[in-house]
Each structure stands twice: as C-alpha cells, then as structure tokens.
Design an enzyme around this catalytic site. Structure first.
Site, PDB file in Angstrom:
ATOM      1  CB  THR A  49      -0.922   0.039   1.231  1.00 43.57           C
ATOM      2  OG1 THR A  49      -0.130   0.349   2.402  1.00 43.57           O
ATOM      3  CG2 THR A  49      -1.618  -1.305   1.458  1.00 43.57           C
ATOM      4  CB  CYS A  50       0.160   4.857  -0.065  1.00 44.86           C
ATOM      5  SG  CYS A  50      -1.057   5.021   1.257  1.00 44.86           S
ATOM      6  N   PRO A 113     -10.077   2.031   8.641  1.00 41.02           N
ATOM      7  CG  PRO A 113     -12.193   2.569   7.772  1.00 41.02           C
ATOM      8  CD  PRO A 113     -10.992   3.179   8.458  1.00 41.02           C
ATOM      9  CD  GLN A 114      -9.334   4.162   3.921  1.00 37.17           C
ATOM     10  OE1 GLN A 114      -9.148   4.436   5.098  1.00 37.17           O
ATOM     11  NE2 GLN A 114      -9.160   5.039   2.966  1.00 37.17           N
ATOM     12  CD  GLN A 118      -5.171  -0.482   1.707  1.00 41.15           C
ATOM     13  OE1 GLN A 118      -4.646  -0.494   2.820  1.00 41.15           O
ATOM     14  NE2 GLN A 118      -5.126   0.563   0.903  1.00 41.15           N
ATOM     15  N   GLY A 187      -8.024   8.714 -10.165  1.00 43.59           N
ATOM     16  CA  GLY A 187      -8.085   7.337  -9.684  1.00 43.59           C
ATOM     17  C   GLY A 187      -9.523   6.972  -9.367  1.00 43.59           C
ATOM     18  CB  ILE A 192     -10.424   7.860  -5.460  1.00 42.70           C
ATOM     19  CG1 ILE A 192      -8.981   8.256  -5.770  1.00 42.70           C
ATOM     20  CG2 ILE A 192     -11.397   8.750  -6.230  1.00 42.70           C
ATOM     21  CD1 ILE A 192      -8.621   9.687  -5.403  1.00 42.70           C
TER      22      ILE A 192
END
Length: 447
Positions: A49-50, A113-114, A118, A187, A192
């Site tokens: 991830t980022c 939460p993301q 992922q 994106g 996004i």
C-alpha cells in the site's frame, strides 16, 4: 515451519524508499512466481500500500535474509539499503503484527478501516496465485475475526479518521468554504471513493473522477453525484477545479508540471490545493515548487492525522487487549493442531494391534476354542501389545535420567489418584460407554 513477516512502513522508511519497494499490480504475478523458488519459503502473501510493503510467509525460520536479498534483487536495490528499514517478525510476533495491521493499530491513521480491505485483497491475490496454504489461511482468517471484534467491541472506528479524511481536513484550511470549490479526483479505487464521500459531506458541489478506464470513473462518480472522465482528459478539466486529490496504481506520474503551469495561466493564478496519496507518486514532485500550488504527499498528512488520533487512544488500549487474546488463542489452537497428526498415528497403531489380536481370537474361536478363555486371552494380548513398547521406552528414559517421562506418563493416564480410589468400585461415570462421543477427547483439526 515458522510464520515470518518482513516489512517496511511509514515509521521505518521515507516515502522515497517505500516507492521503490512497492509491488505494483502489474508485477504481482511475477513476484509470486519468483517467491515460490526462494529456498525455505512454503507459503506467501504480499501486502503493498502507500504506507507499507509486507511479506507474510510460512517458511523455515532461518530464511529471512534470503527473502530480504530476493526483495532487493526484485527491485534492483542494494540489500544493505533495505536492511536498515525492514523489520522481521517470527511466530507469535508475526501473528500479533498481522492482527494489529488488520485492526488498524499499525496504520498512520490509528484505527483506519481501509487496511482491513487491503489485507483481504492481499489474501485473495495470494490464493489466486496458489501461494497461500493452510497455515497462512488460518492466520488471515483469525486476523480478520479479531479485527471484526475490535470494530464491534471498541470505539476505535467511530470517528471518520483516515488519510482521505485528513486530506479533506487540510482542504478546509486552504479554502474557507468548500461549497464554493470544485474537485478533481484522479483514480477510482477505494481511497478515492472515500475521499469523494468526505468531500461531499464537506459540501463540495462538483466532483470529477478521472481514471484509466472510463466505465470505472463513471461508476465511482455516479455514486457521489459527479461525472467521470479519462486520464487523458485531465488537462481539459484542470483549469476549472480548485482541489486535486490523486491515488492511482500508476508507475509513472499522471499529472505533470507542464499541465499545471498551463492551467494556472488560464486560472489567472488562483491557488490549487493538491494531495498526492499514491505510492509511487501520481503528481510530479516539481509541482510543489510552483507558486499558487499547495501540494502535499502522504507523509505531509502526518501532523493532521496525529491531532485526530487522541480520541482513539483509549479504544486502542482495549483493542490491544483483544489482539493479545486473539494471538494467544491462535497459538493455542496451532499447538493443539500439531498434536492431531501424532494422535491419529497413535490411534491407528492401537487399532492395528487390536485388529491383529481380534483376528487371532476369532480364528481360535472358529476352531472350537473356549469363548471365556479366548476373551481373557484377547484382553491380555491387547494390553501387552499396547504397553510393551511404552514400558521399554519409559524404563530406558528413566535410566538415562529423563525422569520427566515418568511424570508425563502419570499425567497422561491420570495415575496420581490415591490407592483406595483405584481399588474402589467403578462409579456410574466410570462405567459410561467409552464409545459415547462425550467421553472422547475432542480435537479441532480446523482452525
């Protein structure tokens, strides 16, 4: 076989290094194929991830250095450059770490939460490439279960604190009233989508979503009352927006300095607020040097995020307790599972001995032997066969000074009761049919 995690994240490395170590979607298949031939690696999953790149492995516990060398080679980097920033966790630490990641406790934004989504995508990708086996599957499933408990039993997720939320919060510092501003989102992924939700809640009246595929851009835009365009159409729409937030999986920047310069001239130098949430970056870093452009990268959001964390610290302490409990439970079940194969082998051995003695007794019975005599002989034969080898090994171990074997024997067969107890008539509980499932030890061979 050990559980092993190698990783790099926002705490251990700057954005520039994380960009170089990121595994892009286009190269995931290549990465899994190459990982399968690394000595000692049995199962693998990759989370990129980022803010982090992590490899979750079922592997021999001494292969961490080999995996680190593989990562360096895959990204054409020097292994010494990576070793200072990579962390390595094994077994209990690896279990605890994945549960903390899944619960959002290891994220830049505490409790966001993301990361759970992922992590689920990383697990699904590993399975689709045939890289995840029983051990990693159990770890992922248990981690998802613990993360769900953290979400439902604590207040860590009550406030909308995330990288996306922090980006929108910073926009409020640049523009006094977001209801007067238009936004361009580059994106169409999960981040996004979340940014669009927060912008709408903040009152932004117009959203444009740009993506490589028009259908996906239109799908995300439609959910938030905006419209979708292709990436190639960005220069056309750039002069009419005030906010630009980018998050794609592109290997190269999708918005360059030249396009921004041309747009600024048309806008007569009205300011831009831009946030680049992508790793590698979507907006050329040189854009930050231009007048009238406020460009922020992922690491620039740290201060905003830290201010929003205080409300979650109490919930995080409770979440840590749930994670500790989940870690202990997983390791307990894993240890119990290790015994299953041995117990099955032991039972099969006993049944083979029993079948041999029963067949011998039946043969003698068919030849006219006395039933009572044969029954007694059968019981004696089974007993002798079952006890012979353990008796030999216990005597040998005791003679060698390994007296703990005797204690284990007493515990296994509950031989510590008083002599009077042993000589007492059997109770109703003792005479319960041994075939009753309630009397049998239960072993869960699926975690």
């Amino acid at each position: 076989m050990a559980l092993l995690t190698l990783g790099i994240n926002h705490r251990t490395a700057p954005l520039e290094l994380r960009e170089r170590v990121a595994f892009t979607p286009e190269r995931m298949g290549e990465a899994f194929s190459a990982l399968k031939v690394v000595a000692g690696v049995s199962e693998a999953a990759i989370l990129s991830t980022c803010n982090r790149t992590e490899l979750f492995l079922a592997a021999e516990d001494d292969c961490a250095n080999a995996v680190l060398r593989w990562i360096a080679g895959f990204h054409d980097m020097d292994v010494d450059e990576l070793s200072e920033s990579f962390y390595i966790y094994t077994n209990a630490e690896a279990v605890r770490h994945m549960m903390r990641v899944a619960s959002g406790l290891d994220s830049m934004v505490l409790g966001e939460p993301q990361i759970l989504g992922q992590l689920k995508e990383a697990y699904a990708l590993s399975r689709s490439h045939g890289a995840s086996g029983s051990l990693l599957s159990r770890l992922f499933e248990q981690s998802f279960s613990v993360a769900k408990r953290v979400r439902t039993e604590t207040t860590i997720g009550e406030n909308p604190v995330s990288v996306a939320y922090a980006a929108v919060s910073m926009a409020r510092n640049i523009f006094s009233d977001l209801r007067r501003n238009k936004a361009l989102l580059i994106g169409a992924g999960r981040t996004i989508d979340l940014v669009a939700s927060h912008l709408r809640e903040a009152g932004v009246p117009s959203l444009i979503v740009a993506n490589r595929t028009l259908e996906r851009a239109q799908e995300v835009a439609r959910q938030h009352g905006g419209h979708g365009i292709l990436l190639s159409e960005i220069p056309e729409h750039l002069p009419g927006v005030d906010i630009v937030i980018a998050s794609t999986a592109s290997q190269l920047p999708v918005l360059g300095k030249g396009a921004v310069e041309r747009a600024l001239k048309i806008r007569k130098h009205r300011p831009y607020f831009m946030v680049d949430l992508a790793v590698p970056r979507d907006i050329e870093p040189e854009v930050a040097q231009m007048d009238d452009v406020y460009l922020y990268a992922v690491d620039d959001l740290r201060q905003v995020i830290e201010e929003n964390l205080r409300s979650r610290e109490g919930a995080a302490r409770e979440a840590e307790r749930l994670i500790e409990s989940g870690t202990e439970d997983f390791l307990y079940q894993l240890r119990a599972l290790d015994a299953v194969s041995t117990l099955k082998q032991y039972r099969n051995h006993a049944e083979d001995l029993r079948d041999l003695e029963v067949e011998r007794a039946l043969k003698q019975l068919r030849n006219g032997g006395d039933p009572e005599t044969l029954l007694r002989s059968l019981a004696r034969g089974i007993t002798n066969k079952l006890l012979h080898e353990p008796s030999v090994q216990v005597r040998k171990a005791t003679a060698e000074g390994r007296t703990e074997v005797t204690y284990w024997l007493r515990e296994l067969h509950q031989l510590g009761r008083a002599q009077d107890d042993l000589l007492a008539p059997p109770s109703a509980a003792d005479t319960t049919d041994e075939s009753d499932p309630a009397r049998q030890p239960q072993f869960n061979d699926k975690i």
